[in-house]
Design a protein around this motif. Structure first.
Motif, PDB file in Angstrom:
ATOM      1  N   GLU A   1       0.934  -1.268   0.196  1.00  0.00           N
ATOM      2  CA  GLU A   1       0.095   0.097   0.114  1.00  0.00           C
ATOM      3  C   GLU A   1       0.859   1.164   0.063  1.00  0.00           C
ATOM      4  O   GLU A   1       0.488   2.233  -0.481  1.00  0.00           O
ATOM      5  CB  GLU A   1      -0.878   0.059   1.269  1.00  0.00           C
ATOM      6  N   LYS A   2       2.165   1.227   0.482  1.00  0.00           N
ATOM      7  CA  LYS A   2       2.768   2.274   0.741  1.00  0.00           C
ATOM      8  C   LYS A   2       4.257   2.005   1.115  1.00  0.00           C
ATOM      9  O   LYS A   2       4.621   0.994   1.346  1.00  0.00           O
ATOM     10  CB  LYS A   2       2.295   3.010   2.063  1.00  0.00           C
ATOM     11  N   GLU A   3       5.107   2.742   0.315  1.00  0.00           N
ATOM     12  CA  GLU A   3       6.673   2.433   0.431  1.00  0.00           C
ATOM     13  C   GLU A   3       7.496   3.761   0.836  1.00  0.00           C
ATOM     14  O   GLU A   3       6.897   5.012   0.170  1.00  0.00           O
ATOM     15  CB  GLU A   3       7.356   2.169  -1.000  1.00  0.00           C
ATOM     16  N   ARG A   4       8.242   3.954   1.682  1.00  0.00           N
ATOM     17  CA  ARG A   4       8.824   5.142   2.095  1.00  0.00           C
ATOM     18  C   ARG A   4      10.295   4.708   2.466  1.00  0.00           C
ATOM     19  O   ARG A   4      10.708   3.668   2.893  1.00  0.00           O
ATOM     20  CB  ARG A   4       8.418   5.526   3.739  1.00  0.00           C
TER      21      ARG A   4
ATOM     22  N   PRO B   1       9.335  10.552  -2.362  1.00  0.00           N
ATOM     23  CA  PRO B   1       8.964  12.028  -2.832  1.00  0.00           C
ATOM     24  C   PRO B   1       7.831  12.851  -2.083  1.00  0.00           C
ATOM     25  O   PRO B   1       7.920  13.815  -1.805  1.00  0.00           O
ATOM     26  CB  PRO B   1       8.271  11.539  -4.254  1.00  0.00           C
ATOM     27  N   ALA B   2       7.008  11.796  -1.435  1.00  0.00           N
ATOM     28  CA  ALA B   2       5.856  12.486  -0.674  1.00  0.00           C
ATOM     29  C   ALA B   2       6.163  12.929   0.801  1.00  0.00           C
ATOM     30  O   ALA B   2       5.476  13.844   1.077  1.00  0.00           O
ATOM     31  CB  ALA B   2       4.979  11.105  -0.259  1.00  0.00           C
TER      32      ALA B   2
ATOM     33  N   GLN C   1      -4.621  -0.934  12.542  1.00  0.00           N
ATOM     34  CA  GLN C   1      -5.133  -1.685  11.275  1.00  0.00           C
ATOM     35  C   GLN C   1      -4.794  -2.985  11.023  1.00  0.00           C
ATOM     36  O   GLN C   1      -5.060  -3.316   9.894  1.00  0.00           O
ATOM     37  CB  GLN C   1      -4.972  -0.455  10.296  1.00  0.00           C
TER      38      GLN C   1
ATOM     39  N   LYS D   1      -1.910  -3.818   9.959  1.00  0.00           N
ATOM     40  CA  LYS D   1      -1.356  -4.053   8.867  1.00  0.00           C
ATOM     41  C   LYS D   1       0.023  -4.559   8.863  1.00  0.00           C
ATOM     42  O   LYS D   1       1.006  -4.469  10.047  1.00  0.00           O
ATOM     43  CB  LYS D   1      -1.192  -2.572   8.066  1.00  0.00           C
TER      44      LYS D   1
ATOM     45  N   PRO E   1      -6.077   8.413  10.843  1.00  0.00           N
ATOM     46  CA  PRO E   1      -6.155   6.890  10.488  1.00  0.00           C
ATOM     47  C   PRO E   1      -5.503   6.575   8.913  1.00  0.00           C
ATOM     48  O   PRO E   1      -5.909   7.226   8.122  1.00  0.00           O
ATOM     49  CB  PRO E   1      -7.524   6.522  10.028  1.00  0.00           C
ATOM     50  N   GLU E   2      -4.222   6.221   8.878  1.00  0.00           N
ATOM     51  CA  GLU E   2      -3.250   6.281   7.684  1.00  0.00           C
ATOM     52  C   GLU E   2      -4.353   5.602   6.663  1.00  0.00           C
ATOM     53  O   GLU E   2      -4.997   4.513   6.867  1.00  0.00           O
ATOM     54  CB  GLU E   2      -2.268   5.524   7.808  1.00  0.00           C
ATOM     55  N   PRO E   3      -4.302   6.042   5.282  1.00  0.00           N
ATOM     56  CA  PRO E   3      -3.367   7.110   4.819  1.00  0.00           C
ATOM     57  C   PRO E   3      -4.110   8.430   4.957  1.00  0.00           C
ATOM     58  O   PRO E   3      -3.987   9.299   4.198  1.00  0.00           O
ATOM     59  CB  PRO E   3      -3.272   6.811   3.431  1.00  0.00           C
TER      60      PRO E   3
ATOM     61  N   GLN F   1      -2.769  10.663   1.649  1.00  0.00           N
ATOM     62  CA  GLN F   1      -1.678  10.862   1.023  1.00  0.00           C
ATOM     63  C   GLN F   1      -1.187   9.345   0.646  1.00  0.00           C
ATOM     64  O   GLN F   1      -1.160   8.428   1.366  1.00  0.00           O
ATOM     65  CB  GLN F   1      -0.721  11.020   2.263  1.00  0.00           C
ATOM     66  N   GLY F   2      -0.611   9.405  -0.693  1.00  0.00           N
ATOM     67  CA  GLY F   2      -0.375   8.198  -1.367  1.00  0.00           C
ATOM     68  C   GLY F   2       1.240   8.275  -1.468  1.00  0.00           C
ATOM     69  O   GLY F   2       1.971   9.126  -0.714  1.00  0.00           O
ATOM     70  N   ASP F   3       1.978   7.270  -2.117  1.00  0.00           N
ATOM     71  CA  ASP F   3       3.407   7.380  -2.342  1.00  0.00           C
ATOM     72  C   ASP F   3       3.928   8.511  -3.085  1.00  0.00           C
ATOM     73  O   ASP F   3       4.784   9.276  -2.605  1.00  0.00           O
ATOM     74  CB  ASP F   3       3.700   6.149  -3.217  1.00  0.00           C
ATOM     75  N   ARG F   4       3.159   9.127  -4.083  1.00  0.00           N
ATOM     76  CA  ARG F   4       3.248  10.389  -4.701  1.00  0.00           C
ATOM     77  C   ARG F   4       2.229  11.378  -4.831  1.00  0.00           C
ATOM     78  O   ARG F   4       2.413  12.510  -4.911  1.00  0.00           O
ATOM     79  CB  ARG F   4       3.819  10.041  -6.098  1.00  0.00           C
TER      80      ARG F   4
ATOM     81  N   ALA G   1       4.050  14.541  -6.189  1.00  0.00           N
ATOM     82  CA  ALA G   1       5.305  15.042  -5.723  1.00  0.00           C
ATOM     83  C   ALA G   1       6.376  14.267  -6.543  1.00  0.00           C
ATOM     84  O   ALA G   1       5.994  13.132  -7.048  1.00  0.00           O
ATOM     85  CB  ALA G   1       5.710  14.627  -4.434  1.00  0.00           C
TER      86      ALA G   1
END
Lengths: 256, 423
Positions: free
Chosen positions: A61-64, A83-84, A223, A225, B358-360, B385-388, B422
């Motif tokens: 779902e998400k990468e950081r 980037p975010a 959640q 996750k 609560p994400e995102p 908010q997502g990855d980009r 972004a």
């Protein structure tokens, strides 16, 4: 058959007696230092991590991406690289935390609870020093499942209590391999004694581990996750003292 | 349309640049955004009354669509941040604007860090209000986070392990200009200093500023993490003089040939902020701030303002009013919006923000209340908010009794629907 049962009972009895004896003989601080070495190995480190959050459907779902400068005396600087979040920084000096946002360029004092809101706290976990931040006691010798579905093996169950309030998790139940003392799994409890996360550790060479390459964190609070923390690079690095001053970071300097 | 096409080309170009130069020491990043900005003009207040008399006098707030690009670059000791946007109001032509948020060069000499150029320098500890933000004085409580536009300055800073000292000369290019035109509020040339000392869980700051025409001001601020969930902050500033809107004497109720409201240098004032932050284990948060801004117009000034509004509206409603006089009354009513453009409206303010993350997702609800006339602003916000990509939706309503200042602002309701990428 009767012979085998007798043997099993004898082994069981020996094991039951062996655990308390082992508890007396085992040097827990030395165990924690050994366990720390599988994730770091130096007081001053630069660790690059990739954190992937996986939903209940198994999809990412998400990468950081984070770079963490973990320094001696409980000092850490987390740089957000995705980037975010590009340009965001979290500075942790012992029990004190600051958040720096690129659009504002002023350091904001944040509470431990606010630190947990962001993914930077996951980066914090990646560089957490058990030997420096916790005291522990051996609970006993138990059987732990091997990673990848191998046979169960003996492991040491330690109960760790934080020695300072600034760490994200006040209590950790930690299981180490009995032979090499590598970390196998951990239950992470927040201040309110709620189980927040369960961690599992993946190694470079499962038969003869030298380094943790991934950590899997199963969220237990909200959640449920799964978060995968992949260690991309680890190297000893001492950063200049000024990098650990929140006012210097507000200058938005180049930190490469 | 032409501008929009140019902007779109720039957005695409920016994405490519960021990939192309990442390995050449040039670090480029940024974001582009498409937004819809609904605006509902107020039916109350001096501007609404002016437009009722003379609709062609000015354009009321209108819905618009905006395409914006922010590009940030770093190369060696250079930092640049450029913003450009094309906005198209409903039924009107597109308008394109661009500005440089930052363009500065930094270095180190004899243990001091220095910077010169256009730079963002944000100070103080508050969120909704910051009395000691004496260099940047950035816009706050905006519907959508925007990078503030930096100031031309020279900066010297020194850092210890737990302390820091900053000296800033802001707007040095205006030092030789004796006139006050264009040098009011945050455009005044000034020398500012900040001293910082950390005492464990407490950050302590001292501030000093000397403005060319407003003279000296001294301030201090504290931010203290009182527990796992609580943060308390306070800020205080005493000003020798300040800039503020003031009506010319004798401008009670008759139409005048020139705007009676002018920015003038006024006397002493004080500014105080008290605030707290609470964050719960379920990702919920609360921010409360109360402040007094002695540089905002006084209750007496707003009473006079209200009386003049009423007198002008009364004159405008007189039957058989000559067209020339009707036009004069309308113009005078429009001028009555001047003090609404100041950095603060009422002196005493209470602000509360509730949030849940609560994400995102991030949900916020905040309210600003002004006890003097019970004016209120309510704002609800939702962010994904997502990855980009980041999606934002916000809606703001100005409310309160009909005679409250906030209820008479030109825009009564406003919102944002924005998608930001972004790169």
């Amino acid at each position: 058959m009767k012979h085998s049962l007798t043997m099993l009972a004898l082994i069981g009895l020996l094991t039951w007696h062996a655990s308390p004896q082992a508890a007396e003989a085992i040097d827990v601080p030395a165990l924690l230092k050994t366990a720390d070495r599988y994730r770091g190995g130096s007081d001053n480190l630069q660790v690059d991590t990739l954190i992937t959050q996986i939903g209940q459907d198994g999809l990412a779902e998400k990468e950081r991406r984070y770079t963490v400068f973990a320094q001696a005396q409980h000092k850490s600087l987390v740089l957000m690289k995705s980037p975010a979040e590009a340009g965001q920084k979290v500075l942790m000096l012992g029990d004190d935390f600051w958040l720096l946002m690129p659009g504002s360029q002023r350091p904001m004092r944040i509470t431990p609870s606010q630190k947990l809101l962001g993914d930077a706290s996951t980066g914090d976990i990646a560089t957490l020093s058990w030997s420096e931040d916790y005291t522990g006691a051996l609970v006993g010798v138990e059987r732990c499942a091997s990673e990848g579905g191998g046979p169960e093996r003996a492991c040491l169950h330690l109960s760790l209590q934080a020695t300072r309030k600034g760490v994200s998790y006040q209590r950790i139940e930690l299981w180490l391999g009995q032979a090499r003392h590598e970390p196998l799994k951990a239950d992470l409890y927040v201040q309110s004694e709620k189980l927040a996360k369960q961690a599992r550790f993946i190694f470079d060479h499962p038969g003869a581990p030298t380094q943790v390459t991934e950590m899997l964190l199963q969220d237990q609070l909200s959640q449920h996750k799964l978060t995968r923390v992949k260690y991309l690079a680890r190297a000893p690095r001492q950063v200049p003292e000024s990098w650990l001053n929140p006012m210097f970071l507000a200058r938005n300097p180049s930190l490469d | 349309m032409h501008c929009a096409a140019i902007s779109m080309c720039l957005l695409l170009l920016a994405g490519n640049i960021s990939c192309a130069h990442a390995e050449e020491g040039l670090n480029l990043s940024g974001e582009d955004r498409f937004g819809l900005l609904p605006r509902h003009a107020n039916t109350r207040g001096p501007l609404a009354a002016a437009l009722a008399l003379q609709p062609s006098l000015a354009k009321p707030p209108q819905d618009s669509a905006q395409l914006a690009l922010e590009l940030r670059g770093r190369w060696q000791q250079w930092v640049a941040d450029v913003w450009m946007a094309s906005e198209r109001p409903r039924g009107g032509p597109s308008r394109t604007e661009a500005h440089v948020n930052e363009l500065n060069f930094s270095g180190e000499l004899a243990g001091w860090q220095w910077s010169t150029g256009k730079k963002i320098v944000s100070w103080d500890v508050g969120y909704a209000y910051r009395p000691n933000d004496v260099v940047q004085q950035e816009a706050r409580r905006s519907l959508l986070d925007n990078t503030p536009e930096g100031k031309p300055l020279l900066q010297l800073e020194r850092f210890g392990a737990e302390d820091a000292l900053s000296l800033v000369l802001v707007h040095p290019q205006r030092l030789g200009n004796d006139g006050l035109e264009g040098a009011r509020f945050d455009r005044e040339p000034a020398l500012a200093a900040r001293a910082y000392q950390r005492f464990g869980a407490l950050d302590a700051y001292g501030f000093a500023r000397w403005g060319r025409h407003t003279g000296a001001s001294l301030g201090m601020a504290l931010a203290w993490v009182a527990g796992d969930e609580w943060e308390l902050h306070a800020s205080l500033r005493a000003l020798q003089r300040h800039d503020g809107w003031q009506a010319a004497p004798g401008s009670a109720g008759t139409p005048l040939a020139a705007n009676p409201w002018q920015v003038q240098t006024q006397g002493r004032a004080s500014q105080v902020l008290l605030g707290l932050n609470w964050t719960g284990a379920q990702r919920q948060g609360l921010l409360f701030e109360a402040w007094h801004d002695g540089s905002a117009p006084s209750a007496g000034q707003w009473r006079d303002w209200t009386a003049r509004n009423s007198a002008l509206i009364g004159q405008g409603r007189q039957p058989g009013l000559p067209a020339s006089l009707q036009s004069a009354v309308a113009g005078n009513l429009a001028w009555q919006t001047s003090p609404m453009a100041g950095p603060g409206l009422q002196r005493d303010n209470l602000f509360l923000r509730l949030s849940w993350q609560p994400e995102p997702w991030q949900l916020t609800l905040d309210g600003l209340y002004q006890p003097a006339d019970h004016g209120r602003i309510w704002t609800a916000g939702l962010q994904w908010q997502g990855d980009r990509w980041r999606l934002n939706a916000s809606w703001r309503v100005q409310a309160g009794p009909a005679r409250s200042v906030l209820a008479q602002l030109p825009t009564q309701r406003s919102g944002v629907l924005a998608a930001t990428r972004a790169f």
